[in-house]
Enzyme design. Structure first.
Site: not given
Length: 733
Positions: A695, A462-463, A623, A625, A698-699
């Site tokens: 990099k 879903g990420t 980044i 997106n 997610g976390e």
């Protein structure tokens, strides 16, 4: 050259999801599909003395009740049950024998023609137990904690430095057990075909991990089983390891030679992994000017009796704050519970929460602004290995975040800011996570009509993996993103690790680049052979793929279309697969960083806390997106609000049983709890970490959020709550 990378590109899988075309593990059709329902143990430790399934078997539509006594063969050694992310110890084996290891353990599977029948019949299974002594209370068993391993080497003499410090702070911070509650229930559909082969549709973060695991557990050849998981409705660590329902569904299919689906109930999911309860003891010693003399951090965490699950809770101060003396330790208490698992930013979400609360308390004691204290202690090197960073723009995160939040207007005195009857508090904290990279392989198939299929066994939980793979491939191949198809999460596709640790974006993107370079190499060979080719004799390094052509990098007018190159070469398709591995860099530390600012408003009479504003300034390289990236950080912030104010798994230690195993009583943030969230991406060029300077995201977004909120609550009320979640009863006590 880059039309898509770095832009706010909408999800390429968005339409499939909003129209219902996307299928999840419990939705795949199969002929003559059977349904399994799990019978759970009702004691935390002991053995099954007698299990009577005769009444269940008499229910019309029930085909079998599988137990340890009648199940198909399973591997009989620990090594066969270990998956690629298994901790030390002896992995849990569902329906293996009569031993009970935790309350809620699966002890039988009722298989019927439909789910409702299986569920009803499960209530008729009668079980008698021989109960043994048990313990489920971390605080009650803290004296039995055993050192797991030292995450970082001690430096200097921390005890002596603490004793001689001008200002000292030492306290315990308690992070409760927190359970995963993804939208999608855990499910497996095991599809049996006439040849005896199985296609397993599973909710997982790693199809190849599950594939190897099932082949090992059931002694099958790799071609006998295929694992597929195209869409996952939330996971964030809960799907890193194969969960027990995949074993049960496979057992059912093998026993009955029919397709079997097992979907766990929300309550049953509380028998799976969780963020372990930890007691984080942090001690800080500082000079009167605010520079640190010593840091110690000891984590005491829950694990099961049968596995040693541990993550890095304690070493983060080494990467954030200069201190000549430090000591860290991680201890485990073995209890009669299931093994914990990774949960978004495992270790850091808990450990940095304690560290950043302690830093705020030290700032109060020193009468320093919390940002000023952090800047005084700022470290440009990872002190654990004495290494510089590939990049670290944390100072800029502090500056950008503080400016956007309006931090300069903060009155530092507790209870000094109000909005009507509400006390207003402003707090901040630092976030840090690792920038990890893993080997990943990608296959690209380019056809002469200018369409490319990109395939990899990586999962998208879903990420946005589908989207970033499509973006990178579109730019690397010089094609419109509409001409890119992405296939993921099939064990038969090129290799990928489990998706976790924020490593998949950087890892898969560079695998796409590597495979695209192989495609470009073949296209150049074809284009160079065309009579009068403008690319005759051109070197690969001097070419690019752009606008559906292969062209000169410095002069794109020297170009040959992909269609012409392939037509002249008599080639209908170019297929290239490449495994990308990252060179080991022992000279630099690799991390992402953030600065989180939170505003809370607290009803002075009722103690109700609202998080009204959060600003998260993140430095995470390039980044890929900005649209899906912002969404990642926003979701992390919401989860951080849950850690701070809502989430807690409540155990009745008299019975070793979870009391709030549902999302009515296990509280998570809802729309009314979430107000303004501002995400700032700090520019962080990084030409050392990888080719694209990526990099993971997610976390990092959750790390520091609970502490920022806790610090804001202190600023609003003058009351320091060190036991999470911060609830109104603790404020009013």
């Amino acid at each position: 050259m880059n039309a898509y990378v770095g832009t706010p590109t909408s999800r390429v899988d968005g339409r499939a999801k909003v129209t219902g075309a996307a299928k999840y593990a419990g939705e795949f059709p199969a002929d003559r599909l059977l349904h399994g329902f799990v019978v759970e143990a009702t004691i935390p430790r002991g053995r099954i003395a007698r299990l009577d399934s005769s009444a269940a078997l008499q229910v019309e539509g029930v085909l079998d009740v599988l137990t340890h006594a009648n199940r198909p063969p399973l591997a009989d050694n620990d090594e066969s049950w270990k998956d690629e992310v298994a901790p030390d110890g002896s992995p849990f084996r569902p329906l293996y024998d009569d031993t009970i290891k935790f309350n809620g353990q699966p002890i039988a599977l009722v298989v019927a023609e439909d789910w409702e029948t299986a569920k009803f019949a499960a209530t008729l299974v009668r079980v008698e137990y021989e109960q043994h002594g048990f313990a489920t209370d971390l605080e009650g068993e803290r004296s039995n904690a055993a050192e797991k391993d030292k995450p970082h080497k001690p430096r200097g003499d921390a005890a002596a430095a603490l004793a001689g410090a001008d200002v000292r702070h030492e306290a315990d911070y308690v992070i409760p057990t927190e359970h995963h509650n993804p939208m999608e229930l855990y499910a497996t559909t095991a599809v049996w075909d006439s040849s005896g082969k199985l296609t397993i549709y599973d909710k997982t973060q790693g199809v190849q991990n599950v594939h190897k695991f099932l082949c090992s557990v059931f002694d099958k050849k790799p071609d006998d089983i295929r694992v597929v998981s195209p869409y996952v409705g939330g996971a964030f660590g809960s799907g890193l390891r194969p969960q027990y329902q995949v074993v049960l569904a496979t057992l059912g299919a093998l026993a009955l030679k029919r397709s079997v689906r097992v979907v766990l109930t929300r309550q049953q999911m509380y028998g799976l992994g969780y963020r372990p309860m930890t007691i984080e003891r942090v001690a800080l010693g500082a000079k009167s000017d605010g520079t640190l003399d010593a840091v110690t951090h000891e984590a005491t965490a829950v694990t099961s009796r049968y596995e040693d699950f541990a993550r890095n809770d304690t070493g983060w101060a080494e990467q954030l704050y200069k201190s000549p003396n430090s000591r860290f330790s991680h201890k485990l208490v073995h209890l009669d519970v299931s093994t914990p698992c990774d949960m978004r930013a495992p270790g850091a979400a808990s450990g940095v929460c304690a560290l950043e609360c302690a830093m705020d308390e030290l700032a109060v004691a020193l009468k320093l602004d919390p940002i000023e204290l952090r800047l005084k202690c700022y470290s440009d090197r990872d002190q654990s290995e004495n290494l510089p960073y590939t990049s670290k723009q944390l100072r800029e995160c502090y500056a950008r975040g503080a400016d956007a939040f309006g931090w300069s207007k903060r009155n530092p005195a507790p209870r000094s800011m109000r909005d009507g009857k509400d006390l207003v508090g402003w707090g901040m904290a630092t976030g840090v996570w690792e920038a990890l990279q893993m080997p990943v392989a990608v296959r690209i198939v380019l056809t002469s009509n200018g369409h490319a299929e990109v395939s990899c066994a990586a999962s998208d939980i879903g990420t946005g993996t589908y989207t970033i793979v499509a973006q990178v491939a579109a730019d690397a191949l010089g094609l419109p993103i509409e001409n890119i198809s992405v296939r993921l999460a099939d064990s038969s596709l090129p290799q990928a690790p489990v998706e976790g640790g924020s490593w998949m974006a950087a890892s898969s993107a560079h695998a796409v680049l590597a495979a695209a370079e192989e495609v470009r190499k073949e296209l150049l060979g074809l284009a160079g052979k065309i009579p009068g080719s403008p690319l005759a004799g051109a070197e690969l390094a001097d070419t690019v793929l752009i606008d559906g052509s292969i062209a000169g990098a410095s002069d794109t007018s020297r170009a040959v279309s992909i269609a012409d190159a392939m037509r002249h070469g008599g080639v209908e398709r170019i297929e290239k697969e490449k495994l990308n591995q990252f060179g080991e860099d022992k000279k630099h530390a690799r991390n992402t960083h953030s600065a989180v600012f939170a505003e809370v408003k607290v009803d002075e009479e009722l103690g109700v806390i609202r998080v009204t504003r959060v600003v998260s300034a993140v430095a995470a390289g390039r980044i890929l997106n900005t649209k899906t990236g912002r969404s990642q950080i926003m979701g992390s912030v919401v989860w951080g609000i849950g850690m701070a104010l809502h989430e807690e798994t409540v155990m009745d230690h008299r019975f070793g049983r979870i009391m709030n195993a549902n999302i009515a009583e296990y509280h998570i943030p809802v729309n009314a709890d979430v107000h303004d969230i501002d995400v700032i991406f700090v520019d962080e060029p990084d030409n050392r970490i990888n080719k694209l300077g990526i990099k993971g995201l997610g976390e990092i977004g959750i790390v520091g959020v609970p502490a920022a909120i806790a610090n804001a609550v202190y600023h609003a009320t003058g009351k320091r709550i060190r036991r999470f979640p911060i609830t109104l009863d603790k404020l009013l006590d």
